[in-house]
Design a protein around this motif. Structure first.
Motif, PDB file in Angstrom:
ATOM      1  N   GLY A  62      -6.000  -2.575   3.152  1.00 13.61           N
ATOM      2  CA  GLY A  62      -6.814  -2.170   3.490  1.00 13.61           C
ATOM      3  C   GLY A  62      -8.422  -3.448   3.663  1.00 13.61           C
ATOM      4  N   SER A 115       0.566  -1.347   0.125  1.00 16.42           N
ATOM      5  CA  SER A 115       0.082   0.153  -0.102  1.00 16.42           C
ATOM      6  C   SER A 115       0.978   1.590   0.458  1.00 16.42           C
ATOM      7  CB  SER A 115      -0.562  -0.382   1.139  1.00 16.42           C
ATOM      8  OG  SER A 115      -1.755  -1.398   0.799  1.00 16.42           O
ATOM      9  N   THR A 138       1.758   1.482   6.945  1.00 12.81           N
ATOM     10  CA  THR A 138       2.654   2.880   5.647  1.00 12.81           C
ATOM     11  C   THR A 138       0.869   3.797   5.074  1.00 12.81           C
ATOM     12  OG1 THR A 138       1.116   0.914   4.051  1.00 12.81           O
ATOM     13  CG2 THR A 138       3.623   0.901   4.564  1.00 12.81           C
ATOM     14  N   SER A 139       0.076   3.864   5.932  1.00 15.82           N
ATOM     15  CA  SER A 139      -1.001   5.097   6.090  1.00 15.82           C
ATOM     16  C   SER A 139      -0.550   6.214   6.636  1.00 15.82           C
ATOM     17  CB  SER A 139      -1.391   4.510   5.556  1.00 15.82           C
ATOM     18  OG  SER A 139      -2.746   3.975   7.502  1.00 15.82           O
ATOM     19  N   SER A 140       0.789   5.582   7.820  1.00 18.93           N
ATOM     20  CA  SER A 140       0.925   6.700   8.519  1.00 18.93           C
ATOM     21  C   SER A 140       1.993   7.567   8.223  1.00 18.93           C
ATOM     22  CB  SER A 140       0.997   6.594   9.915  1.00 18.93           C
ATOM     23  OG  SER A 140       1.542   6.480  10.427  1.00 18.93           O
ATOM     24  N   SER A 200      -1.233  -1.682   5.417  1.00 17.02           N
ATOM     25  CA  SER A 200      -2.115  -0.358   5.539  1.00 17.02           C
ATOM     26  C   SER A 200      -2.208   0.502   6.932  1.00 17.02           C
ATOM     27  CB  SER A 200      -3.529  -0.314   5.197  1.00 17.02           C
ATOM     28  OG  SER A 200      -4.199  -0.720   5.493  1.00 17.02           O
TER      29      SER A 200
END
Ligand code: DX5
Ligand code: ZN
Length: 212
Positions: free
Chosen positions: A141, A8, A195-197, A192
């Motif tokens: 996700g 992601s 890696t979404s942070s 996620s």
């Protein structure tokens, strides 16, 4: 152990892989998709190869592909610790297991949410890792499938009863809440949530706290 999925990471892949390489993640989880076994395609091998070459974190390669041998021949070049193929993708499981092992790489086999542990019983003595998919393979996700821990616990009981040595890995929808349901798994793949942070290490620490 935590294996961070890089699937992601969409922007600045090179820069973000370097950032992840500096964290305490135990592995980088490399998801490989061919558009046939799953309806999604991953970053080309050559791109990953160049970027991952400068990383020091051990690699955990997850092949969601039909032509397993072709992709093993590519990804073995990156000297991963583990290569995992899908039970549903091949007929000649023992040949694939022997081939990965002959490359000096630990052998993982994954099962989709619809595949039962009973279907793979005969293969368990030959595996280093059993990867339980806790989402349908193909996309990051997604929401954790809540009966996945039943399979993890079943696999844990079998390895104790039979004295098998495989590790149990769980992949998909793992965050700092669902991780608590997976305490019998040895490797948690987390995508996620980390890696979404912006702060990868902070997210990794949040997961680690749930494993104590
Ligand atoms: C799904 C992949 C997973 C996924 C995990 O097909 O195999 O590794 O990227 O990502 P999250 O944690 O976002 O579900
Ligand atoms: Zn994966």
């Amino acid at each position: 152990m935590i294996s961070t999925s890089i699937l992601s990471i969409k922007d600045n892949l090179g820069k973000n892989l370097k950032k992840l390489d500096l964290t305490s993640t135990d592995f980088m989880h490399v998801d490989v998709m061919d558009g046939i076994f799953v309806n999604n395609i991953s970053v080309a091998y050559d791109v990953y190869a160049e970027l991952l070459d400068s990383c020091n974190t051990p690699l955990d390669v997850h092949l969601m592909v039909s032509d397993v041998k072709k992709y093993i021949d590519d990804y073995r070049e990156l000297k991963p610790v583990i290569i995992t193929f899908h039970y549903e993708a091949v007929d000649n499981h023992r040949d694939v297991i022997d081939y990965i092992r002959s490359c000096g790489i630990k052998v993982g086999m994954s099962i989709k949410p619809s595949t039962k542990v009973e279907e793979i019983l005969e293969l368990l003595p030959y595996l280093d890792v059993v990867l339980v998919m806790s989402v349908e393979p193909g996309h990051g996700g997604q929401e954790f499938i809540y009966d996945s821990p039943v399979k993890i616990n079943e696999l844990d009981k079998i390895r104790k009863d039979e004295n098998y040595s495989y590790l149990i890995e769980v992949d998909g929808g793992v965050n700092d809440i669902t991780s608590k349901l997976c305490n019998n798994a040895d490797i948690l793949v987390v995508g996620s949530f980390i890696t979404s942070s912006d702060n990868y290490e902070e997210q990794i620490e949040k997961i680690r706290k749930t494993l104590d």
